[in-house]
Scaffold this motif. Structure first.
Motif, PDB file in Angstrom:
ATOM      1  N   ASP A   1       0.845  -1.192   0.000  1.00  0.00           N
ATOM      2  CA  ASP A   1       0.000   0.000   0.000  1.00  0.00           C
ATOM      3  C   ASP A   1       0.884   1.248   0.000  1.00  0.00           C
ATOM      4  O   ASP A   1       1.700   1.431   0.919  1.00  0.00           O
ATOM      5  CB  ASP A   1      -0.898   0.007   1.232  1.00  0.00           C
ATOM      6  N   PRO A   2       0.786   2.113  -1.022  1.00  0.00           N
ATOM      7  CA  PRO A   2       1.683   3.271  -1.112  1.00  0.00           C
ATOM      8  C   PRO A   2       1.651   4.181   0.113  1.00  0.00           C
ATOM      9  O   PRO A   2       2.693   4.709   0.518  1.00  0.00           O
ATOM     10  CB  PRO A   2       1.176   4.004  -2.356  1.00  0.00           C
ATOM     11  N   TYR A   3       0.482   4.372   0.696  1.00  0.00           N
ATOM     12  CA  TYR A   3       0.384   5.234   1.881  1.00  0.00           C
ATOM     13  C   TYR A   3       1.172   4.635   3.042  1.00  0.00           C
ATOM     14  O   TYR A   3       1.935   5.339   3.719  1.00  0.00           O
ATOM     15  CB  TYR A   3      -1.077   5.425   2.271  1.00  0.00           C
ATOM     16  N   GLU A   4       1.030   3.349   3.267  1.00  0.00           N
ATOM     17  CA  GLU A   4       1.751   2.693   4.354  1.00  0.00           C
ATOM     18  C   GLU A   4       3.245   2.637   4.071  1.00  0.00           C
ATOM     19  O   GLU A   4       4.066   2.764   4.982  1.00  0.00           O
ATOM     20  CB  GLU A   4       1.193   1.291   4.586  1.00  0.00           C
ATOM     21  N   ILE A   5       3.610   2.458   2.798  1.00  0.00           N
ATOM     22  CA  ILE A   5       5.035   2.507   2.444  1.00  0.00           C
ATOM     23  C   ILE A   5       5.603   3.878   2.787  1.00  0.00           C
ATOM     24  O   ILE A   5       6.694   3.994   3.353  1.00  0.00           O
ATOM     25  CB  ILE A   5       5.225   2.198   0.949  1.00  0.00           C
ATOM     26  N   GLY A   6       4.858   4.946   2.458  1.00  0.00           N
ATOM     27  CA  GLY A   6       5.303   6.292   2.781  1.00  0.00           C
ATOM     28  C   GLY A   6       5.514   6.494   4.259  1.00  0.00           C
ATOM     29  O   GLY A   6       6.507   7.095   4.684  1.00  0.00           O
ATOM     30  N   ARG A   7       4.596   5.981   5.071  1.00  0.00           N
ATOM     31  CA  ARG A   7       4.730   6.101   6.520  1.00  0.00           C
ATOM     32  C   ARG A   7       5.970   5.353   7.019  1.00  0.00           C
ATOM     33  O   ARG A   7       6.735   5.886   7.840  1.00  0.00           O
ATOM     34  CB  ARG A   7       3.469   5.546   7.188  1.00  0.00           C
ATOM     35  N   LEU A   8       6.203   4.151   6.536  1.00  0.00           N
ATOM     36  CA  LEU A   8       7.359   3.376   6.968  1.00  0.00           C
ATOM     37  C   LEU A   8       8.668   4.041   6.561  1.00  0.00           C
ATOM     38  O   LEU A   8       9.629   4.072   7.338  1.00  0.00           O
ATOM     39  CB  LEU A   8       7.269   1.959   6.389  1.00  0.00           C
ATOM     40  N   VAL A   9       8.722   4.586   5.342  1.00  0.00           N
ATOM     41  CA  VAL A   9       9.937   5.250   4.881  1.00  0.00           C
ATOM     42  C   VAL A   9      10.166   6.543   5.664  1.00  0.00           C
ATOM     43  O   VAL A   9      11.298   6.855   6.062  1.00  0.00           O
ATOM     44  CB  VAL A   9       9.864   5.509   3.361  1.00  0.00           C
ATOM     45  N   PHE A  10       9.114   7.318   5.900  1.00  0.00           N
ATOM     46  CA  PHE A  10       9.201   8.551   6.701  1.00  0.00           C
ATOM     47  C   PHE A  10       9.785   8.245   8.080  1.00  0.00           C
ATOM     48  O   PHE A  10      10.723   8.915   8.535  1.00  0.00           O
ATOM     49  CB  PHE A  10       7.802   9.158   6.814  1.00  0.00           C
ATOM     50  N   ASP A  11       9.244   7.243   8.745  1.00  0.00           N
ATOM     51  CA  ASP A  11       9.731   6.887  10.077  1.00  0.00           C
ATOM     52  C   ASP A  11      11.147   6.307  10.030  1.00  0.00           C
ATOM     53  O   ASP A  11      11.983   6.608  10.887  1.00  0.00           O
ATOM     54  CB  ASP A  11       8.795   5.867  10.726  1.00  0.00           C
ATOM     55  N   GLY A  12      11.418   5.478   9.007  1.00  0.00           N
ATOM     56  CA  GLY A  12      12.725   4.845   8.930  1.00  0.00           C
ATOM     57  C   GLY A  12      13.852   5.845   8.715  1.00  0.00           C
ATOM     58  O   GLY A  12      14.910   5.741   9.333  1.00  0.00           O
ATOM     59  N   ILE A  13      13.628   6.834   7.851  1.00  0.00           N
ATOM     60  CA  ILE A  13      14.657   7.845   7.598  1.00  0.00           C
ATOM     61  C   ILE A  13      14.895   8.683   8.843  1.00  0.00           C
ATOM     62  O   ILE A  13      16.039   8.999   9.196  1.00  0.00           O
ATOM     63  CB  ILE A  13      14.254   8.718   6.398  1.00  0.00           C
ATOM     64  N   ARG A  14      13.836   9.038   9.543  1.00  0.00           N
ATOM     65  CA  ARG A  14      13.994   9.818  10.775  1.00  0.00           C
ATOM     66  C   ARG A  14      14.744   9.025  11.837  1.00  0.00           C
ATOM     67  O   ARG A  14      15.360   9.600  12.738  1.00  0.00           O
ATOM     68  CB  ARG A  14      12.627  10.245  11.299  1.00  0.00           C
ATOM     69  N   GLU A  15      14.674   7.708  11.744  1.00  0.00           N
ATOM     70  CA  GLU A  15      15.358   6.869  12.718  1.00  0.00           C
ATOM     71  C   GLU A  15      16.866   6.822  12.488  1.00  0.00           C
ATOM     72  O   GLU A  15      17.641   6.765  13.448  1.00  0.00           O
ATOM     73  CB  GLU A  15      14.790   5.450  12.667  1.00  0.00           C
ATOM     74  N   ILE A  16      17.302   6.858  11.234  1.00  0.00           N
ATOM     75  CA  ILE A  16      18.749   6.648  10.991  1.00  0.00           C
ATOM     76  C   ILE A  16      19.517   7.933  10.693  1.00  0.00           C
ATOM     77  O   ILE A  16      20.734   7.951  10.802  1.00  0.00           O
ATOM     78  CB  ILE A  16      18.991   5.644   9.849  1.00  0.00           C
ATOM     79  N   LEU A  17      18.850   9.017  10.286  1.00  0.00           N
ATOM     80  CA  LEU A  17      19.562  10.251   9.956  1.00  0.00           C
ATOM     81  C   LEU A  17      19.464  11.258  11.091  1.00  0.00           C
ATOM     82  O   LEU A  17      18.527  11.222  11.884  1.00  0.00           O
ATOM     83  CB  LEU A  17      18.987  10.898   8.691  1.00  0.00           C
ATOM     84  N   PHE A  18      20.449  12.161  11.153  1.00  0.00           N
ATOM     85  CA  PHE A  18      20.260  13.340  11.988  1.00  0.00           C
ATOM     86  C   PHE A  18      20.598  14.580  11.179  1.00  0.00           C
ATOM     87  O   PHE A  18      21.392  14.549  10.231  1.00  0.00           O
ATOM     88  CB  PHE A  18      21.075  13.278  13.290  1.00  0.00           C
ATOM     89  N   TYR A  19      19.947  15.682  11.535  1.00  0.00           N
ATOM     90  CA  TYR A  19      20.077  16.930  10.793  1.00  0.00           C
ATOM     91  C   TYR A  19      21.395  17.598  11.166  1.00  0.00           C
ATOM     92  O   TYR A  19      21.641  17.901  12.331  1.00  0.00           O
ATOM     93  CB  TYR A  19      18.906  17.851  11.108  1.00  0.00           C
TER      94      TYR A  19
END
Length: 369
Positions: free
Chosen positions: A188-206
């Motif tokens: 589901d594209p919406y759920e994929i977007g949510r998982l990617v949004f959360d995953g990137i915030r988990e591994i990157l820092f600004y």
């Protein structure tokens, strides 16, 4: 020094969370950053607010209206120049913003053209060497409210242009492995977007020490686990497109968040430093879903707001990456198009030596919840 690299070995199970192991440090990601000496001094944003500022709720600001002066000053031109061209992005009205009172001031003839793929407007000026010094200015009023999901369909014949990556916004084996770990078998594209949004915030820092808006190079970003807005959204775009989800790149500028309903004017200048970007992705059952991953990561709380919504303290001036101007520039496609671009005989002019961009804004109205 940013501390040890996380262990990127995928974990088993169905948690779809990219596990980060730091030797001798069992802290959360942000606690680790602080422990490594990368506190607020190193993480001050060049955009809206520092990471440590968690006292505001982005949902509180409902509307902002501001006047913009976008000015490009040509100071000098090469003596042997024959054909000098300047392109300046012009904002358009859409579901997210209303542009009124557009006034263009130029001592030279100009055209208003559009980029071929996404239709983004731009001002085009052709000059002669003896014309310098001169300035071109666009003035307009921007009214933006909170932006949510934009319902609608995506025609099949337009889908492909939102599925194109570039030579820097690309996938790598490491990115593919990360995507598989957090997305798994989700379709589901919406759920994929949510998982990617959360995953990137988990591994990157600004990391505000990175020049300009960031590298926008997904291979570098995945290797170093830090970046700015260009980096966060380049990675988001690459991961989403790799799963067949259309993504729209949106380029513009940030304004400071209005504390207590008060906001002042300001000035941005440079060839990238003051710009900001965000993206939207298309999910058939929802429409276009806006996300600002980097702003969502800056907030210690409330970052979830930026999945599916955008705060009004910004304005958009162009759409798309790998931008070919109209008429086409002599140089390579631009990675994005926030600031005016100038060249002489097909060769880019030197920023700060030959020309300078100055963007000023004055806030006229703010509506808070």
């Amino acid at each position: 020094m940013v501390g040890p690299e996380p262990n990127l070995t995928p974990t088993s199970g169905t948690t779809r969370r990219w596990t980060m192991h730091f030797a001798a440090l069992e802290h959360s990601r942000r606690d680790f950053i602080r422990a490594a000496g990368l506190g607020s001094a190193a993480l001050l944003t060049s955009g809206l607010r520092p990471l440590s500022a968690a006292a505001y709720d982005p949902a509180d600001c409902r509307l902002m209206e501001f006047d913009v002066s976008y000015r490009t000053e040509i100071a000098s031109l090469p003596r042997d120049a024959k054909d000098v061209q300047i392109w300046m992005p012009l904002p358009s009205s859409d579901h997210a913003q209303q542009i009124t009172g557009l006034d263009i001031v130029s001592p030279l003839p100009y055209d208003v053209t559009r980029e071929a793929r996404f239709g983004a407007k731009m001002l085009h000026v052709r000059a002669e060497p003896h014309s310098a010094p001169f300035a071109v200015e666009a003035r307009y009023r921007v009214t933006r409210g909170q932006v949510g999901i934009q319902p609608g369909s995506l025609p099949e014949n337009e889908r492909s242009k939102y599925l194109q990556l570039t030579n820097t916004v690309r996938t790598t084996p490491e990115i593919d492995m990360f995507t598989e770990e957090i997305v798994g078998g989700e379709t589901d594209p919406y759920e994929i977007g949510r998982l990617v949004f959360d995953g990137i915030r988990e591994i990157l820092f600004y990391d505000s020490s990175i020049p300009g808006c960031g590298t926008g190079d997904t291979a570098w970003i995945m290797r170093h686990k830090r970046g700015k807005c260009d980096d966060y959204h380049a990675l988001f775009m690459a991961m989403m497109v790799s799963r067949g989800v259309p993504v729209r790149w949106e380029q513009g500028f940030p304004l400071p968040y209005p504390e207590g309903g008060a906001a002042e004017g300001g000035q941005l200048e440079g060839d990238c430093t003051g710009a900001h970007c965000w993206t939207s992705f298309y999910a058939p059952d929802h429409g276009w879903v806006p996300v600002d991953v980097s702003e969502g990561d800056k907030l210690e709380s409330g970052g979830e707001f930026y999945f599916g919504r955008l705060s009004p303290n910004r304005f958009q001036v162009s759409v798309g990456r790998s931008v070919v101007l109209n008429p086409a520039q002599g140089g390579d496609p631009l990675s994005s198009f926030a600031f005016a671009y100038a060249e002489s005989d097909g060769i880019p002019l030197i920023y700060a030596l030959n020309y300078e961009n100055i963007i000023k804004y004055t806030v006229g109205r703010v509506e808070m919840a």
